[in-house]
Design a protein around this motif. Structure first.
Motif, PDB file in Angstrom:
ATOM      1  N   TRP A  43       0.836  -1.204   0.000  1.00  0.00           N
ATOM      2  CA  TRP A  43       0.000   0.000   0.000  1.00  0.00           C
ATOM      3  C   TRP A  43       0.875   1.260   0.000  1.00  0.00           C
ATOM      4  O   TRP A  43       0.422   2.327   0.407  1.00  0.00           O
ATOM      5  N   ARG A  44       2.113   1.132  -0.443  1.00  0.00           N
ATOM      6  CA  ARG A  44       3.087   2.228  -0.388  1.00  0.00           C
ATOM      7  C   ARG A  44       2.635   3.464  -1.143  1.00  0.00           C
ATOM      8  O   ARG A  44       2.982   4.586  -0.770  1.00  0.00           O
ATOM      9  N   ASN A  46      -0.587   4.248  -1.682  1.00  0.00           N
ATOM     10  CA  ASN A  46      -1.953   4.597  -1.280  1.00  0.00           C
ATOM     11  C   ASN A  46      -2.012   5.291   0.071  1.00  0.00           C
ATOM     12  O   ASN A  46      -2.767   6.253   0.241  1.00  0.00           O
ATOM     13  N   ILE A  47      -1.237   4.803   1.025  1.00  0.00           N
ATOM     14  CA  ILE A  47      -1.309   5.344   2.386  1.00  0.00           C
ATOM     15  C   ILE A  47      -1.048   6.845   2.428  1.00  0.00           C
ATOM     16  O   ILE A  47      -1.824   7.583   3.057  1.00  0.00           O
ATOM     17  N   PRO A  48       0.012   7.361   1.801  1.00  0.00           N
ATOM     18  CA  PRO A  48       0.253   8.811   1.909  1.00  0.00           C
ATOM     19  C   PRO A  48      -0.894   9.659   1.378  1.00  0.00           C
ATOM     20  O   PRO A  48      -1.215  10.712   1.945  1.00  0.00           O
ATOM     21  N   VAL A  49      -1.534   9.214   0.304  1.00  0.00           N
ATOM     22  CA  VAL A  49      -2.633   9.982  -0.292  1.00  0.00           C
ATOM     23  C   VAL A  49      -3.889   9.871   0.564  1.00  0.00           C
ATOM     24  O   VAL A  49      -4.539  10.880   0.879  1.00  0.00           O
ATOM     25  N   LEU A  50      -4.250   8.675   0.954  1.00  0.00           N
ATOM     26  CA  LEU A  50      -5.462   8.484   1.757  1.00  0.00           C
ATOM     27  C   LEU A  50      -5.341   9.166   3.115  1.00  0.00           C
ATOM     28  O   LEU A  50      -6.329   9.687   3.650  1.00  0.00           O
ATOM     29  N   ALA A  51      -4.129   9.179   3.672  1.00  0.00           N
ATOM     30  CA  ALA A  51      -3.927   9.739   5.010  1.00  0.00           C
ATOM     31  C   ALA A  51      -3.894  11.261   5.030  1.00  0.00           C
ATOM     32  O   ALA A  51      -3.797  11.850   6.111  1.00  0.00           O
ATOM     33  N   GLU A  52      -3.998  11.910   3.890  1.00  0.00           N
ATOM     34  CA  GLU A  52      -4.084  13.375   3.893  1.00  0.00           C
ATOM     35  C   GLU A  52      -5.357  13.848   4.586  1.00  0.00           C
ATOM     36  O   GLU A  52      -5.383  14.929   5.195  1.00  0.00           O
ATOM     37  N   HIS A  53      -6.437  13.034   4.489  1.00  0.00           N
ATOM     38  CA  HIS A  53      -7.707  13.447   5.084  1.00  0.00           C
ATOM     39  C   HIS A  53      -8.342  12.376   5.966  1.00  0.00           C
ATOM     40  O   HIS A  53      -9.332  12.655   6.641  1.00  0.00           O
ATOM     41  N   HIS A  54      -7.794  11.156   5.958  1.00  0.00           N
ATOM     42  CA  HIS A  54      -8.416  10.048   6.681  1.00  0.00           C
ATOM     43  C   HIS A  54      -7.417   9.383   7.627  1.00  0.00           C
ATOM     44  O   HIS A  54      -6.206   9.403   7.383  1.00  0.00           O
ATOM     45  N   GLU A  55      -7.957   8.787   8.682  1.00  0.00           N
ATOM     46  CA  GLU A  55      -7.148   7.939   9.557  1.00  0.00           C
ATOM     47  C   GLU A  55      -6.975   6.595   8.859  1.00  0.00           C
ATOM     48  O   GLU A  55      -7.955   5.886   8.611  1.00  0.00           O
ATOM     49  N   VAL A  56      -5.725   6.238   8.548  1.00  0.00           N
ATOM     50  CA  VAL A  56      -5.446   5.049   7.744  1.00  0.00           C
ATOM     51  C   VAL A  56      -4.604   4.066   8.548  1.00  0.00           C
ATOM     52  O   VAL A  56      -3.577   4.437   9.135  1.00  0.00           O
ATOM     53  N   ASP A 272      -1.403  -0.993  -6.502  1.00  0.00           N
ATOM     54  CA  ASP A 272       0.021  -0.713  -6.658  1.00  0.00           C
ATOM     55  C   ASP A 272       0.387  -0.430  -8.113  1.00  0.00           C
ATOM     56  O   ASP A 272       1.315   0.326  -8.391  1.00  0.00           O
ATOM     57  N   GLU A 273      -0.370  -1.000  -9.037  1.00  0.00           N
ATOM     58  CA  GLU A 273      -0.071  -0.808 -10.467  1.00  0.00           C
ATOM     59  C   GLU A 273      -0.551   0.546 -10.964  1.00  0.00           C
ATOM     60  O   GLU A 273       0.182   1.263 -11.655  1.00  0.00           O
ATOM     61  N   VAL A 274      -1.789   0.903 -10.634  1.00  0.00           N
ATOM     62  CA  VAL A 274      -2.356   2.200 -11.046  1.00  0.00           C
ATOM     63  C   VAL A 274      -2.876   2.918  -9.803  1.00  0.00           C
ATOM     64  O   VAL A 274      -4.078   3.185  -9.669  1.00  0.00           O
ATOM     65  N   PRO A 275      -1.994   3.252  -8.867  1.00  0.00           N
ATOM     66  CA  PRO A 275      -2.446   3.784  -7.578  1.00  0.00           C
ATOM     67  C   PRO A 275      -3.202   5.103  -7.687  1.00  0.00           C
ATOM     68  O   PRO A 275      -4.129   5.342  -6.907  1.00  0.00           O
ATOM     69  N   ASP A 276      -2.832   5.960  -8.634  1.00  0.00           N
ATOM     70  CA  ASP A 276      -3.536   7.237  -8.761  1.00  0.00           C
ATOM     71  C   ASP A 276      -5.006   7.019  -9.078  1.00  0.00           C
ATOM     72  O   ASP A 276      -5.889   7.689  -8.518  1.00  0.00           O
ATOM     73  N   GLN A 277      -5.292   6.072  -9.970  1.00  0.00           N
ATOM     74  CA  GLN A 277      -6.681   5.790 -10.322  1.00  0.00           C
ATOM     75  C   GLN A 277      -7.443   5.159  -9.154  1.00  0.00           C
ATOM     76  O   GLN A 277      -8.597   5.502  -8.889  1.00  0.00           O
TER      77      GLN A 277
END
Length: 312
Positions: A43-44, A46-56, A272-277
């Motif tokens: 989840w390398r 995903n975590i930084p992006v999701l954690a900008e606004h959510h508790e992950v 992990d392949e298309v994390p932005d999407q």
């Protein structure tokens, strides 16, 4: 990524977990669950992006990653379901969205069904697991003999050891990943090493041997019928391992009517392949959940310690 403070154990076994959160997180917590052979570092991106606004939170299932690899437990969906339920109840303490890939998807769905209103949602990325009609034994003596003989060979300790040694070679890991990623940009040395490293742990071979005896678990259609939380299906539709197109049709037949779907041009591990999407789709779905903008009143404090070394 920060380790979960303080260390957490499940049934007396040490469990590796991560937590990232802004000062005022929005909506429910998020728990990320890896697939077979992977761990928190899958989840390398995903975590930084999701954690900008959510508790992950992210967790290594018992037997994988940096979590303990004991010889005693009966590995399978029931064990990992119970582990996720315990983590949500003991460490998060409020409604949580469970997000899982492959085997982790099955565990997340089973835990989501068991948690009732403690599950704020479930997100499945190319989830593993059988449907009821897929558990029918093969018909005819030929099919039974092939399955019996094949099973006996795979249960040979010598053959299992040979398979294990081959599968944990960096070249084999890299080749396997390249088979299931359509865009291979993120099949890098960090990912290969993160998968290889836990295979060197004491107990890793013992866990691998249990793969050939893991119970198939509760059928997906039964879990869907028990699930009360919103469901999001994220498909890497070009997954060569699970026939994603055909599996999607089976999910559509059994999943709850309110289920949302997103189809991506990716393989078995779209996060992990298309994390932005995946991040965009997940954040949009989270924003539409009930009370998505409400800051939580219960939660764990942020971890003050330095970032832990990356693991998978």
């Amino acid at each position: 990524m920060r380790s979960c403070p303080p260390p957490w154990s499940f049934r007396g076994h040490a469990i590796h977990c991560l937590r990232r959160s802004p000062a005022r997180p929005l909506g429910p917590a998020i728990l990320l669950v890896h697939g077979f052979g992977a761990s928190t570092d899958h989840w390398r991106h995903n975590i930084p992006v999701l954690a900008e606004h959510h508790e992950v939170h992210a967790i290594d299932l018992l037997g994988f990653g940096r979590s303990a690899k004991p010889a005693g437990p009966e590995y399978g969906g029931a064990l990992w379901r119970d582990q996720l339920c315990a983590y949500v109840q003991e460490r998060i303490g409020r409604p949580t969205v469970l997000v899982g890939n492959s085997l982790g998807g099955f565990a997340a769905l089973a835990a989501g069904a068991a948690l009732g209103d403690q599950a704020a949602g479930v997100v499945l990325l190319n989830a593993a697991g059988p449907f009821s009609d897929e558990q029918i034994p093969p018909a005819g003596w030929g099919a039974i003999a092939r399955r019996t003989i094949g099973g006996a060979l795979l249960r040979s300790p010598v053959l299992q050891r040979l398979l294990f040694e081959n599968l944990r070679r960096p070249s084999t890991i890299r080749r396997t990943l390249r088979q299931v990623y359509v865009d291979r940009t993120n099949v890098d040395e960090e990912l290969v090493e993160a998968i290889r490293r836990p295979s060197l742990d004491p107990g890793a071979f013992g866990v691998f041997r249990t793969v050939f005896d893991i119970p198939r678990g509760q059928p997906l259609d039964e879990l869907f019928a028990q699930l009360e939380a919103p469901l999001l299906l994220l498909w890497g539709i070009r997954d060569p391992w699970i026939n994603a197109a055909g599996r999607r049709a089976a999910f559509q037949r059994h999943a709850p009517a309110a289920t949302s779907e997103v189809v991506l041009e990716a393989g078995h591990c779209p996060h992990d392949e298309v994390p932005d999407q995946v991040n965009r789709a997940l954040l949009a779905w989270l924003a539409a959940l009930p009370a998505a903008q409400t800051p939580p009143t219960v939660g764990m404090p942020a971890d003050p310690r330095p970032d832990a070394a990356p693991v998978l």
